[in-house]
Design a protein around this motif. Structure first.
Motif, mmCIF file in Angstrom:
data_model
loop_
_atom_site.group_PDB
_atom_site.id
_atom_site.type_symbol
_atom_site.label_atom_id
_atom_site.label_comp_id
_atom_site.label_asym_id
_atom_site.label_seq_id
_atom_site.Cartn_x
_atom_site.Cartn_y
_atom_site.Cartn_z
ATOM 1 N N LEU A 25 0.842 -1.197 0.000
ATOM 2 C CA LEU A 25 0.000 0.000 0.000
ATOM 3 C C LEU A 25 0.873 1.242 0.000
ATOM 4 C CD1 LEU A 25 -2.674 -0.934 2.716
ATOM 5 C CD2 LEU A 25 -2.825 -1.300 0.244
ATOM 6 N N SER A 26 0.296 2.326 -0.505
ATOM 7 C CA SER A 26 0.979 3.614 -0.409
ATOM 8 C C SER A 26 0.848 4.124 1.018
ATOM 9 C CB SER A 26 0.336 4.613 -1.375
ATOM 10 O OG SER A 26 -0.985 4.930 -0.948
ATOM 11 N N ALA A 27 1.611 5.155 1.339
ATOM 12 C CA ALA A 27 1.568 5.713 2.689
ATOM 13 C C ALA A 27 0.158 6.211 3.018
ATOM 14 C CB ALA A 27 2.587 6.846 2.815
ATOM 15 N N GLU A 28 -0.505 6.834 2.053
ATOM 16 C CA GLU A 28 -1.861 7.336 2.290
ATOM 17 C C GLU A 28 -2.834 6.190 2.534
ATOM 18 O OE1 GLU A 28 -5.312 10.070 0.083
ATOM 19 O OE2 GLU A 28 -3.376 9.702 -0.890
ATOM 20 N N LEU A 49 2.750 -0.779 10.936
ATOM 21 C CA LEU A 49 1.955 -1.769 10.216
ATOM 22 C C LEU A 49 2.666 -2.356 9.005
ATOM 23 C CD1 LEU A 49 -1.519 0.037 10.198
ATOM 24 C CD2 LEU A 49 -0.676 -1.652 11.839
ATOM 25 N N ALA A 50 3.765 -1.733 8.563
ATOM 26 C CA ALA A 50 4.404 -2.169 7.316
ATOM 27 C C ALA A 50 5.858 -1.741 7.284
ATOM 28 C CB ALA A 50 3.642 -1.593 6.120
ATOM 29 N N GLN A 51 6.545 -2.221 6.260
ATOM 30 C CA GLN A 51 7.946 -1.878 6.061
ATOM 31 C C GLN A 51 8.100 -1.146 4.729
ATOM 32 O OE1 GLN A 51 9.907 -2.649 8.640
ATOM 33 N NE2 GLN A 51 8.134 -3.664 9.575
ATOM 34 N N PRO A 52 8.913 -0.069 4.678
ATOM 35 C CA PRO A 52 9.100 0.648 3.413
ATOM 36 C C PRO A 52 9.842 -0.221 2.394
ATOM 37 C CG PRO A 52 10.617 1.456 5.090
ATOM 38 C CD PRO A 52 9.685 0.522 5.788
ATOM 39 N N THR A 53 9.539 -0.024 1.124
ATOM 40 C CA THR A 53 10.201 -0.754 0.041
ATOM 41 C C THR A 53 10.733 0.240 -0.984
ATOM 42 O OG1 THR A 53 8.302 -0.964 -1.470
ATOM 43 C CG2 THR A 53 8.451 -2.554 0.353
ATOM 44 N N SER A 54 11.446 -0.273 -1.963
ATOM 45 C CA SER A 54 11.949 0.573 -3.061
ATOM 46 C C SER A 54 10.971 0.608 -4.223
ATOM 47 C CB SER A 54 13.308 0.024 -3.544
ATOM 48 O OG SER A 54 13.173 -1.324 -3.976
ATOM 49 N N LEU A 55 9.808 -0.037 -4.074
ATOM 50 C CA LEU A 55 8.814 -0.081 -5.137
ATOM 51 C C LEU A 55 7.927 1.153 -5.114
ATOM 52 C CD1 LEU A 55 7.721 -3.826 -4.705
ATOM 53 C CD2 LEU A 55 9.418 -2.894 -6.308
ATOM 54 N N THR A 56 7.297 1.457 -6.244
ATOM 55 C CA THR A 56 6.353 2.568 -6.346
ATOM 56 C C THR A 56 5.113 2.095 -7.097
ATOM 57 O OG1 THR A 56 7.349 3.328 -8.423
ATOM 58 C CG2 THR A 56 8.192 4.301 -6.364
ATOM 59 N N ASN A 57 4.005 2.798 -6.889
ATOM 60 C CA ASN A 57 2.779 2.475 -7.622
ATOM 61 C C ASN A 57 2.742 3.231 -8.944
ATOM 62 O OD1 ASN A 57 2.111 5.117 -6.949
ATOM 63 N ND2 ASN A 57 0.617 4.523 -5.380
ATOM 64 N N SER A 58 1.626 3.160 -9.652
ATOM 65 C CA SER A 58 1.524 3.785 -10.976
ATOM 66 C C SER A 58 1.613 5.299 -10.918
ATOM 67 C CB SER A 58 0.209 3.370 -11.639
ATOM 68 O OG SER A 58 -0.902 3.722 -10.825
ATOM 69 N N GLY A 72 3.759 6.765 -8.951
ATOM 70 C CA GLY A 72 5.111 7.060 -8.505
ATOM 71 C C GLY A 72 5.253 7.173 -6.999
ATOM 72 N N GLU A 73 4.214 6.786 -6.260
ATOM 73 C CA GLU A 73 4.267 6.876 -4.798
ATOM 74 C C GLU A 73 4.977 5.647 -4.230
ATOM 75 O OE1 GLU A 73 0.053 9.152 -3.923
ATOM 76 O OE2 GLU A 73 0.036 6.988 -4.294
ATOM 77 N N PRO A 74 5.837 5.859 -3.232
ATOM 78 C CA PRO A 74 6.522 4.716 -2.599
ATOM 79 C C PRO A 74 5.510 3.749 -1.985
ATOM 80 C CG PRO A 74 7.545 6.788 -1.974
ATOM 81 C CD PRO A 74 6.255 7.147 -2.664
ATOM 82 N N LEU A 75 5.806 2.458 -2.039
ATOM 83 C CA LEU A 75 4.926 1.437 -1.496
ATOM 84 C C LEU A 75 5.506 0.850 -0.213
ATOM 85 C CD1 LEU A 75 3.847 -0.484 -4.738
ATOM 86 C CD2 LEU A 75 2.488 1.134 -3.390
ATOM 87 N N TRP A 76 4.597 0.475 0.675
ATOM 88 C CA TRP A 76 4.962 -0.160 1.940
ATOM 89 C C TRP A 76 4.483 -1.608 1.909
ATOM 90 C CZ3 TRP A 76 6.750 2.528 6.566
ATOM 91 C CH2 TRP A 76 7.023 3.888 6.341
ATOM 92 N N GLU A 77 5.326 -2.521 2.383
ATOM 93 C CA GLU A 77 4.987 -3.950 2.452
ATOM 94 C C GLU A 77 4.324 -4.223 3.804
ATOM 95 O OE1 GLU A 77 4.913 -7.930 0.976
ATOM 96 O OE2 GLU A 77 5.605 -6.095 -0.033
#
Length: 344
Positions: free
Chosen positions: A249-252, A273-282, A284-289
């Motif tokens: 999920l994104s931070a929002e 609730l999650a761990q930051p990743t180097s991935l982004t969504n469509s 360009g927002e950083p994704l959290w695992e």
């Protein structure tokens, strides 16, 4: 009346003991030869009669007019018989059992229930038990679904549940049957019902009661059930499970999920609730695992939605009774969530 009640309870115990003495081997489990005496001493018989006549911890026994029903409510210790009006009970659970052996089983079950972690919280919420024997002939059961889940109903007036209950209030009924099969608990509006085999252990009863109190299964649901539950088709939220359609999920989105958690007050920060990743969504927002540290209250993957396209999460990493009923482990957080639900 008090004396008649006491004699009735003693009669049940004496009949059961007479059967044991007449054919002691028929009451043994396989491989138990030599482990039990062939005779019962006077002291042992008196102990059994005391157990049946007055359950420990002051459970009140009340006998109203016919049809015969015995009410149980765990109150402060009182060693006197009480009338129905003296029993404080906001949520009566009608325990329907087959006449004869089923009544003795009910006494044993209620005695064991008092040691369950759910017993005291439910007592504080106002739950109590009402024992109602029924003739075996009025019970109809069949096994449904591939797993052999029990589906039963009672014919006649007993099938209507507790006729003393206020129709505007929730009604609770546990039907104990002699047939074997998978236990089931259901809710239709204000009616809560459960079917349980007489051979079922008290831990399974507690697990099914957990469903009534708002807790969902933490093992893999069958595909049809998982499809409905995990998609959100049920009208009532679960206290111990949240479902997402992605592990990332994104931070929002993560903050929105944090705000809707039933255990929100036990999680100080959404980043737990999650761990930051180097991935982004469509966008360009950083994704959290999704996933919390094992020792933290947060989000921990559970198998509930394994047979669906969704992901299920519970607040704790530890095994609970909603995952394995025989573990009999009821985390304090779950008991607090139940109490909070009924407080609103």
């Amino acid at each position: 009346m008090q004396r008649m009640v006491q004699l009735g309870i003693l009669l049940i115990a004496l009949v059961s003991c007479q059967q044991v003495l007449a054919n002691p081997l028929s009451h043994r489990s396989e491989g138990s030869e030599g482990k039990y005496p062939k005779a019962v001493s006077t002291a042992q018989l008196a102990t059994l009669l005391d157990l049946l006549a007055m359950p420990p911890n002051g459970w009140l026994i009340a006998v109203p007019v016919r049809p015969t029903r015995v009410e149980f409510s765990p109150q402060s210790p009182m060693h006197v018989m009480q009338s129905p009006s003296a029993t404080a009970c906001r949520y009566p659970i009608q325990l329907q059992v087959p006449e004869g052996s089923g009544e003795l089983k009910a006494y044993q079950l209620l005695h064991q229930w008092q040691q369950q972690p759910l017993a005291e919280p439910m007592r504080q919420l106002g739950f109590c038990w009402q024992l109602q024997p029924y003739p075996k002939a009025v019970n109809e059961c069949q096994q449904v679904t591939a797993r052999g889940r029990l589906q039963c109903h009672l014919q006649g007036p007993l099938g209507g549940g507790n006729h003393h209950a206020d129709p505007t209030q929730a009604r609770y009924r546990v039907l104990l049957v002699e047939q074997f099969g998978i236990a089931s608990a259901s809710q239709q509006r204000q009616d809560f019902s459960m079917v349980l085999s007489l051979a079922a252990p008290v831990e399974l009863l507690a697990h099914e009661l957990g469903h009534w109190l708002g807790l969902a299964d933490e093992y893999a649901m069958s595909a049809p059930l998982a499809a409905a539950f995990c998609r959100g088709d049920y009208q009532h939220p679960s206290l111990n499970i949240v479902v997402t359609d992605s592990r990332q999920l994104s931070a929002e989105q993560l903050q929105q999920l944090w705000q809707t958690l039933p255990w929100r007050t036990a999680v100080e920060d959404w980043r737990l609730l999650a761990q930051p990743t180097s991935l982004t969504n469509s966008q360009g927002e950083p994704l959290w695992e999704l996933g919390s540290a094992p020792e933290q209250i947060g989000l921990h993957a559970v198998d509930t939605c394994q047979n669906s396209d969704y992901f299920a999460w519970r607040p704790l990493a530890e095994i609970t009774a909603m995952q394995y009923f025989d573990s009999a482990r009821w985390p304090s957080l779950y008991l607090e969530l139940i109490q909070q639900q009924y407080a609103h």
